[in-house]
Design an enzyme around this catalytic site. Structure first.
Site, PDB file in Angstrom:
ATOM      1  CG  ASP A 151       5.440   0.019  -1.307  1.00 23.11           C
ATOM      2  OD1 ASP A 151       6.158  -0.994  -1.406  1.00 23.11           O
ATOM      3  OD2 ASP A 151       4.535   0.129  -0.456  1.00 23.11           O
ATOM      4  CG  ASP A 185       5.025  -5.393  -2.233  1.00 18.14           C
ATOM      5  OD1 ASP A 185       5.320  -6.018  -1.203  1.00 18.14           O
ATOM      6  OD2 ASP A 185       4.875  -4.149  -2.260  1.00 18.14           O
TER       7      ASP A 185
END
EC number: 3.4.23.36
Length: 223
Positions: A151, A185
């Site tokens: 991420d 995401d």
């Protein structure tokens, strides 16, 4: 929308997702960050669980972290396989473009995170206190199916102490928006959002086909 066009969307999202992850993994040490704007940072973190870093072992204490990780990865593979069949089905039946687009980006996002979980553990070295090597001679930081999701997108839009007059949370420190996420995401969240907000438009053709079928059956019964 045809399956070919849906595939192009999937490939584009996967390319952006994986290129951004590989760049971060090979240029940042874990927890390094760069401020782009006051409200946007590139911050490298790794997620070995579900959304917001939650793990199955947090709910089922009898499961070890390693077993929980394997179960989660296998579940993701099963889920993305189901989404793939759904995508093929709706394109064959020529459902609405909104539905096909939403499923396409959900599939792309899910597949992007699965690639991290399945392969990144053997493709990259450890990122703690160092920039990871790609295909390290001494092997990756873990085995197949046990990799962490990369991420990097962080939007610390606002932080501060909330007004005292607010009930319960007044006077407490609050930060919006804390979670760090990735392109995959974003794709998943956007696709789910489209299905929720534009539900009638997404499933319009399906509803119409059912109505037409009922009208036809009624007509045949009355004839």
């Amino acid at each position: 929308m045809s399956l070919k066009k849906a595939s192009l969307i999937i490939i584009l999202i996967l390319l952006v997702d994986q290129i951004s992850k590989i760049y971060i993994k090979t240029h940042f040490a874990l927890n390094d960050d760069v401020t782009v704007f006051s409200w946007f940072k590139i911050a490298f973190v790794e997620n070995d669980g579900m959304a917001w870093g939650t793990k199955l072992s947090d709910f089922f204490t009898f499961i070890s972290d390693k077993s929980a990780k394997l179960i989660l990865t296998l579940f993701r593979i099963v889920a993305v396989t189901g989404i793939a069949f759904w995508l093929v089905d709706v394109t064959k039946k020529k459902k609405s473009r909104t539905l096909i687009f939403a499923i396409s980006i959900i599939f792309a996002g899910a597949l992007g995170n699965i690639l991290d979980s399945v392969f990144y553990g053997v493709l990259f070295g450890d990122s703690h206190m160092q920039v990871a090597d790609f295909l390290p001679e001494d092997g990756g930081y873990t085995g197949v199916f046990y990799g962490n999701v990369v991420d990097m997108l962080h939007f610390p839009i606002w932080s501060g102490v909330l007004p005292e007059w607010l009930p319960i949370i007044g006077g407490k420190y609050f930060s919006f928006f804390d979670p760090v996420f990735n392109v995959a995401d974003v794709a998943i969240s956007t696709g789910i959002g489209i299905l929720i907000v534009f539900n009638k438009k997404a499933f319009k053709e399906e509803s119409n086909s059912k109505t037409e079928s009922l009208d036809s059956e009624l007509h045949n019964n009355l004839a």
